[in-house]
Design a protein around this motif. Structure first.
Motif, PDB file in Angstrom:
ATOM      1  N   VAL A 230       0.833  -1.202   0.000  1.00 18.14           N
ATOM      2  CA  VAL A 230       0.000   0.000   0.000  1.00 18.14           C
ATOM      3  C   VAL A 230       0.868   1.252   0.000  1.00 18.14           C
ATOM      4  N   VAL A 231       1.894   1.262   0.838  1.00 17.12           N
ATOM      5  CA  VAL A 231       2.777   2.432   0.914  1.00 17.12           C
ATOM      6  C   VAL A 231       3.492   2.653  -0.420  1.00 17.12           C
ATOM      7  N   SER A 232       3.988   1.572  -1.032  1.00 17.00           N
ATOM      8  CA  SER A 232       4.691   1.692  -2.311  1.00 17.00           C
ATOM      9  C   SER A 232       3.771   2.228  -3.396  1.00 17.00           C
ATOM     10  N   ALA A 233       2.531   1.710  -3.443  1.00 18.08           N
ATOM     11  CA  ALA A 233       1.574   2.181  -4.450  1.00 18.08           C
ATOM     12  C   ALA A 233       1.211   3.642  -4.220  1.00 18.08           C
ATOM     13  N   ALA A 238       1.471   9.054  -6.125  1.00 19.79           N
ATOM     14  CA  ALA A 238       1.627  10.461  -5.749  1.00 19.79           C
ATOM     15  C   ALA A 238       2.635  11.159  -6.654  1.00 19.79           C
ATOM     16  N   HIS A 239       3.610  10.401  -7.157  1.00 17.72           N
ATOM     17  CA  HIS A 239       4.611  10.968  -8.069  1.00 17.72           C
ATOM     18  C   HIS A 239       4.182  10.885  -9.535  1.00 17.72           C
ATOM     19  N   PHE A 244      -4.007   9.902 -13.885  1.00 18.08           N
ATOM     20  CA  PHE A 244      -5.431  10.064 -13.598  1.00 18.08           C
ATOM     21  C   PHE A 244      -6.053  11.083 -14.548  1.00 18.08           C
ATOM     22  N   GLU A 245      -7.348  10.920 -14.801  1.00 18.20           N
ATOM     23  CA  GLU A 245      -8.038  11.798 -15.745  1.00 18.20           C
ATOM     24  C   GLU A 245      -8.225  13.205 -15.186  1.00 18.20           C
ATOM     25  N   SER A 249      -9.982  12.769  -9.209  1.00 17.14           N
ATOM     26  CA  SER A 249      -9.876  11.308  -9.157  1.00 17.14           C
ATOM     27  C   SER A 249      -8.547  10.883  -8.538  1.00 17.14           C
ATOM     28  N   ALA A 250      -7.503  11.677  -8.775  1.00 14.81           N
ATOM     29  CA  ALA A 250      -6.209  11.383  -8.154  1.00 14.81           C
ATOM     30  C   ALA A 250      -6.306  11.534  -6.636  1.00 14.81           C
TER      31      ALA A 250
END
Length: 273
Positions: A230-233, A238-239, A244-245, A249-250
């Protein structure tokens, strides 16, 4: 009546045993690297083989001296990180779930393919093969030059005890640091993984009480592994908000991952009690 002191046979000593553990891992890593375009699981299995090889290098480090510190272990860590970058995109896609659709799904797939291609260029090349084989050759040269007569059973028991003490210390430190210090939790995960690999390698040479800790180690690896995913994703996305559209949504996706991170962190902390 006194007899002559026992002379350890070559096969009883720790030095020549290294190669028997390391060679299969080198072969597996090379095999996985050669077919990275066929199966995404090979990225994960390649990382596991490299981690296990680095664990062996750590275990035999007292017999290497400082001469093996560079470039072997550090290079293996960097190459594992390359495979990890591609793997993280797969994890992110799985965690996004239904949010991963439309243009977002297309952009994520493109980013994942780009990361895989970058990993293939590094890991399927001659430099990766050379690093693995040279690390193995260099380790064997150093061991052949080191003093003989270190009994294998005594040696591995000492290294497992050292890894065990380190894990306990890291668990106490993580418990004191609180939930906000993810670095401390990540270190617990790495040290638990090291100890688990050592027990898997050397189980027959260890007292039974050492092997009983495997159940706890598997729980740590499972819960802390999910937290790390989860942390890696979260950090990856975030970078790369551009996949994201829209910013909305981000923000929603990152908020969902942050919520999952907190939940997984609470579950991991329970194992430190």
């Amino acid at each position: 009546m006194t007899g002559k002191p026992r002379k350890w046979k070559v096969l009883d000593a720790a030095q020549p045993r290294f190669s028997g553990y390391a060679k299969p891992l080198v072969s597996e890593a090379l095999t996985r690297a050669a077919r990275l375009d066929e199966n995404q699981d090979d990225y994960h299995e390649l990382r596991v083989a490299l981690r296990r090889l680095r664990t062996l290098l750590w275990a035999w480090r007292p017999l290497f001296g400082r001469d093996l510190d560079e470039p072997g272990p550090a290079s293996l860590k960097r190459m594992a990180a390359v495979a990890g970058e591609a793997r993280n995109w797969d994890i992110a896609a799985g965690l996004l779930g239904q949010r991963c659709e439309g243009k977002t799904a297309d952009r994520l797939a493109a980013a994942r393919d780009e990361a895989r291609e970058a990993a293939r260029r590094v890991l399927a090349g001659s430099a990766f093969r050379h690093t693995l084989l040279e690390t193995l050759r260099r380790a064997n040269r150093l061991l052949n030059a080191s003093p003989r007569g270190v009994p294998m059973k005594r040696f591995v028991r000492g290294r497992v005890e050292s890894a065990d003490r380190t894990l306990d210390k890291r668990m106490r430190r993580a418990k004191k640091s609180g939930r906000r210090d993810y670095a401390a939790l990540h270190t617990v995960r790495k040290r638990a993984k090291r100890l688990r690999y050592l027990i898997e390698f050397f189980g027959p040479d260890l007292p039974r009480r050492r092997c009983r800790r495997m159940k706890q180690l598997k729980k740590i690896q499972d819960r802390f592994g999910i937290l790390n995913d989860v942390v890696s994703a979260e950090q990856l996305l975030a970078h790369h908000r551009e996949i994201f559209e829209a910013d909305g949504s981000a923000d929603a996706a990152l908020a969902s991952l942050a919520k999952a991170r907190k939940r997984r962190r609470r579950a991991a902390m329970k194992l430190l009690a």
